[in-house]
Design a protein around this motif. Structure first.
Motif, PDB file in Angstrom:
ATOM      1  N   ASP A  62       0.817  -1.211   0.000  1.00  0.00           N
ATOM      2  CA  ASP A  62       0.000   0.000   0.000  1.00  0.00           C
ATOM      3  C   ASP A  62       0.847   1.256   0.000  1.00  0.00           C
ATOM      4  OD1 ASP A  62      -2.245  -1.579   0.161  1.00  0.00           O
ATOM      5  OD2 ASP A  62      -2.515  -1.300   2.319  1.00  0.00           O
ATOM      6  N   ALA A  63       0.328   2.291  -0.632  1.00  0.00           N
ATOM      7  CA  ALA A  63       0.893   3.624  -0.448  1.00  0.00           C
ATOM      8  C   ALA A  63       0.677   4.044   1.010  1.00  0.00           C
ATOM      9  CB  ALA A  63       0.211   4.620  -1.380  1.00  0.00           C
ATOM     10  N   ASP A  64       1.606   4.806   1.532  1.00  0.00           N
ATOM     11  CA  ASP A  64       1.471   5.288   2.910  1.00  0.00           C
ATOM     12  C   ASP A  64       0.398   6.374   2.961  1.00  0.00           C
ATOM     13  OD1 ASP A  64       3.378   3.695   4.178  1.00  0.00           O
ATOM     14  OD2 ASP A  64       5.005   5.007   3.504  1.00  0.00           O
ATOM     15  N   ILE A  65      -0.565   6.165   3.829  1.00  0.00           N
ATOM     16  CA  ILE A  65      -1.670   7.111   3.992  1.00  0.00           C
ATOM     17  C   ILE A  65      -1.492   7.850   5.312  1.00  0.00           C
ATOM     18  CG2 ILE A  65      -4.170   7.347   4.198  1.00  0.00           C
ATOM     19  CD1 ILE A  65      -3.079   6.436   1.392  1.00  0.00           C
ATOM     20  N   VAL A  66      -1.628   9.165   5.257  1.00  0.00           N
ATOM     21  CA  VAL A  66      -1.522   9.995   6.454  1.00  0.00           C
ATOM     22  C   VAL A  66      -2.935  10.447   6.817  1.00  0.00           C
ATOM     23  CG1 VAL A  66      -0.457  12.019   7.497  1.00  0.00           C
ATOM     24  CG2 VAL A  66       0.734  10.781   5.659  1.00  0.00           C
ATOM     25  N   HIS A  67      -3.444   9.975   7.945  1.00  0.00           N
ATOM     26  CA  HIS A  67      -4.832  10.248   8.282  1.00  0.00           C
ATOM     27  C   HIS A  67      -5.093  11.747   8.350  1.00  0.00           C
ATOM     28  CE1 HIS A  67      -2.750  10.389  12.130  1.00  0.00           C
ATOM     29  NE2 HIS A  67      -3.783  11.037  12.657  1.00  0.00           N
ATOM     30  N   THR A  68      -6.190  12.167   7.756  1.00  0.00           N
ATOM     31  CA  THR A  68      -6.694  13.544   7.641  1.00  0.00           C
ATOM     32  C   THR A  68      -5.901  14.406   6.657  1.00  0.00           C
ATOM     33  OG1 THR A  68      -5.465  14.730   9.392  1.00  0.00           O
ATOM     34  CG2 THR A  68      -7.393  13.424  10.084  1.00  0.00           C
ATOM     35  N   ASP A  69      -4.821  13.903   6.100  1.00  0.00           N
ATOM     36  CA  ASP A  69      -3.990  14.723   5.216  1.00  0.00           C
ATOM     37  C   ASP A  69      -4.133  14.233   3.771  1.00  0.00           C
ATOM     38  OD1 ASP A  69      -2.020  16.144   3.859  1.00  0.00           O
ATOM     39  OD2 ASP A  69      -0.651  16.144   5.586  1.00  0.00           O
ATOM     40  N   THR A  70      -5.038  14.867   3.047  1.00  0.00           N
ATOM     41  CA  THR A  70      -5.309  14.436   1.678  1.00  0.00           C
ATOM     42  C   THR A  70      -4.098  14.628   0.784  1.00  0.00           C
ATOM     43  OG1 THR A  70      -7.668  14.940   1.864  1.00  0.00           O
ATOM     44  CG2 THR A  70      -6.744  14.852  -0.357  1.00  0.00           C
ATOM     45  N   GLU A  71      -3.460  15.792   0.860  1.00  0.00           N
ATOM     46  CA  GLU A  71      -2.360  16.074  -0.071  1.00  0.00           C
ATOM     47  C   GLU A  71      -1.175  15.143   0.157  1.00  0.00           C
ATOM     48  OE1 GLU A  71      -2.813  17.939  -2.705  1.00  0.00           O
ATOM     49  OE2 GLU A  71      -4.829  18.155  -1.900  1.00  0.00           O
ATOM     50  N   ALA A  72      -0.826  14.891   1.400  1.00  0.00           N
ATOM     51  CA  ALA A  72       0.294  13.982   1.671  1.00  0.00           C
ATOM     52  C   ALA A  72      -0.039  12.565   1.222  1.00  0.00           C
ATOM     53  CB  ALA A  72       0.641  13.996   3.162  1.00  0.00           C
ATOM     54  N   SER A  73      -1.264  12.133   1.483  1.00  0.00           N
ATOM     55  CA  SER A  73      -1.678  10.792   1.084  1.00  0.00           C
ATOM     56  C   SER A  73      -1.688  10.658  -0.435  1.00  0.00           C
ATOM     57  CB  SER A  73      -3.062  10.469   1.655  1.00  0.00           C
ATOM     58  OG  SER A  73      -3.045  10.515   3.072  1.00  0.00           O
ATOM     59  N   HIS A  74      -2.252  11.647  -1.109  1.00  0.00           N
ATOM     60  CA  HIS A  74      -2.274  11.620  -2.575  1.00  0.00           C
ATOM     61  C   HIS A  74      -0.853  11.642  -3.145  1.00  0.00           C
ATOM     62  CE1 HIS A  74      -6.689  13.003  -3.468  1.00  0.00           C
ATOM     63  NE2 HIS A  74      -6.627  11.914  -2.727  1.00  0.00           N
ATOM     64  N   ARG A  75       0.017  12.407  -2.537  1.00  0.00           N
ATOM     65  CA  ARG A  75       1.403  12.468  -3.010  1.00  0.00           C
ATOM     66  C   ARG A  75       2.065  11.094  -2.900  1.00  0.00           C
ATOM     67  NH1 ARG A  75       2.474  16.632  -0.538  1.00  0.00           N
ATOM     68  NH2 ARG A  75       3.371  15.789   1.372  1.00  0.00           N
ATOM     69  N   ASN A  76       1.799  10.378  -1.830  1.00  0.00           N
ATOM     70  CA  ASN A  76       2.383   9.051  -1.670  1.00  0.00           C
ATOM     71  C   ASN A  76       1.811   8.050  -2.678  1.00  0.00           C
ATOM     72  OD1 ASN A  76       3.986   9.957   0.411  1.00  0.00           O
ATOM     73  ND2 ASN A  76       2.578   9.306   2.025  1.00  0.00           N
ATOM     74  N   ILE A  77       0.536   8.188  -2.992  1.00  0.00           N
ATOM     75  CA  ILE A  77      -0.055   7.330  -4.023  1.00  0.00           C
ATOM     76  C   ILE A  77       0.597   7.621  -5.375  1.00  0.00           C
ATOM     77  CG2 ILE A  77      -2.181   6.821  -5.299  1.00  0.00           C
ATOM     78  CD1 ILE A  77      -3.677   7.566  -2.625  1.00  0.00           C
ATOM     79  N   GLU A  78       0.770   8.895  -5.683  1.00  0.00           N
ATOM     80  CA  GLU A  78       1.403   9.282  -6.950  1.00  0.00           C
ATOM     81  C   GLU A  78       2.816   8.710  -7.053  1.00  0.00           C
ATOM     82  OE1 GLU A  78       2.880  13.367  -9.242  1.00  0.00           O
ATOM     83  OE2 GLU A  78       1.425  13.501  -7.595  1.00  0.00           O
ATOM     84  N   ILE A  79       3.562   8.755  -5.967  1.00  0.00           N
ATOM     85  CA  ILE A  79       4.927   8.205  -5.971  1.00  0.00           C
ATOM     86  C   ILE A  79       4.900   6.719  -6.322  1.00  0.00           C
ATOM     87  CG2 ILE A  79       6.856   7.576  -4.444  1.00  0.00           C
ATOM     88  CD1 ILE A  79       6.332  10.287  -3.004  1.00  0.00           C
TER      89      ILE A  79
END
Length: 319
Positions: A96-113
């Motif tokens: 899984d991509a690393d998800i940061v709870h409540t932080d959409t931009e950080a989570s999306h950035r990790n998915i993009e990576i």
């Protein structure tokens, strides 16, 4: 007499062991990817507007996918007279991509990576959500991959520009995609009933290059008629929202909408898409397992993905 002990090797039956996608190998090193297909989970659901729970979609779909893991000799389809996904199709699960709870931009950035790593390895990215906002970073990752056309199979248009200041929720992904200069258009199939997008959003979608096809229209057209709305030669990114299906067979989602597709309607559309177009990326989103205690929704999602991959690589083998 058959030997059922360890002397004959590990049996690795579906209900035993760790639930990677299809029980395929796990590759945690994203810099060492060597595969035809790389499956990544994107367990993010902070973009939902009603029922959450899609964060457990990747885990649920992976577990369900073990049902279809009886060895790697492929799966024979007697109707097509084809063995799909033989052993020479190398599928790996990269976690899984690393998800940061409540932080959409950080989570999306990790998915993009993660998607960028898959593309850099020359593999086909398959992303399991998560809510539909995870499509936003997936499409961002294609900015150096040439032109793509998006085939969306979904109950909802997801073409909201901004709502309550939110631009990257699960009602926004197709609008964000249409803004990309490398996205040449969208074919949005299954859109029906009361929508999350206003009339202005529909007008904007058509003005920005979308073809919008309802379930009833898709049934009249048939799979090849639907694909007649996709430009010839287009490279397709396919995004599948599980709520495209009728909730009678897929209740495990946050925003169910009655009147949806049945299994073979989507399967035949995907098979026709694989026959006519190069498929460059896939995401399947909005599976929320806790709303379906039968497990039918996760099994449907796993079965659709594995069949679609079978169609894609069968067509590649014919080239």
């Amino acid at each position: 007499m058959a030997d059922h002990g360890y002397d004959a090797g590990r049996l690795n039956l579906p209900f035993v062991g760790i639930s990677t996608f299809g029980k395929r190998p796990y590759e945690p090193d994203w810099d060492a990817l060597d595969a035809d297909v790389a499956v990544m989970g994107a367990p993010f659901d902070a973009g939902t507007q009603w029922r959450s729970g899609a964060r457990f979609g990747p885990r649920g779909v992976r577990e369900a996918s073990t049902l279809f893991s009886f060895g790697h000799a492929g799966a024979y389809d007697h109707e097509d007279d084809v063995t799909y996904l033989p052993g020479d199709v190398n599928i790996v699960d990269i976690g899984d991509a690393d998800i940061v709870h409540t932080d959409t931009e950080a989570s999306h950035r990790n998915i993009e990576i993660g998607v960028r790593a898959i593309l850099a390895a020359g593999a086909l990215p398959v992303v399991i959500g998560g809510d539909h906002s995870v499509n936003i970073p997936c499409i961002r990752a294609f900015d150096d991959q040439g032109d793509i056309h998006i085939l969306q199979i979904d109950a909802h248009l997801d073409f909201v520009d901004v709502r309550h200041g939110v631009r990257h929720g699960h009602g926004n992904p197709m609008r964000r995609a249409a803004e990309k200069d490398y996205v040449t258009g969208l074919t949005q199939v299954g859109i029906r009933n009361v929508s999350s997008t206003s009339k202005e959003g529909y007008d904007d979608a058509r003005a920005m290059g979308s073809d919008i096809i309802s379930v009833r229209q898709a049934r009249e057209l048939g799979p090849r008629g639907v694909l007649g709305h996709v430009p010839a030669g287009a490279r397709l990114y396919v995004t599948i929202d599980i709520d495209a299906f009728c909730p009678s067979i897929a209740p495990g989602t946050g925003t169910p909408s009655h009147g949806g597709f049945l299994y073979y309607e989507v399967l035949e559309l995907l098979q026709a898409a694989a026959q006519r177009h190069e498929i460059v990326g896939i995401d399947l989103v909005e599976v929320a397992p806790d709303y379906d205690q039968s497990g039918s929704t996760t099994i449907l999602a796993a079965q659709i993905l594995l069949n679609f991959l079978g169609f894609i690589f069968h067509e590649r083998s014919q080239l």
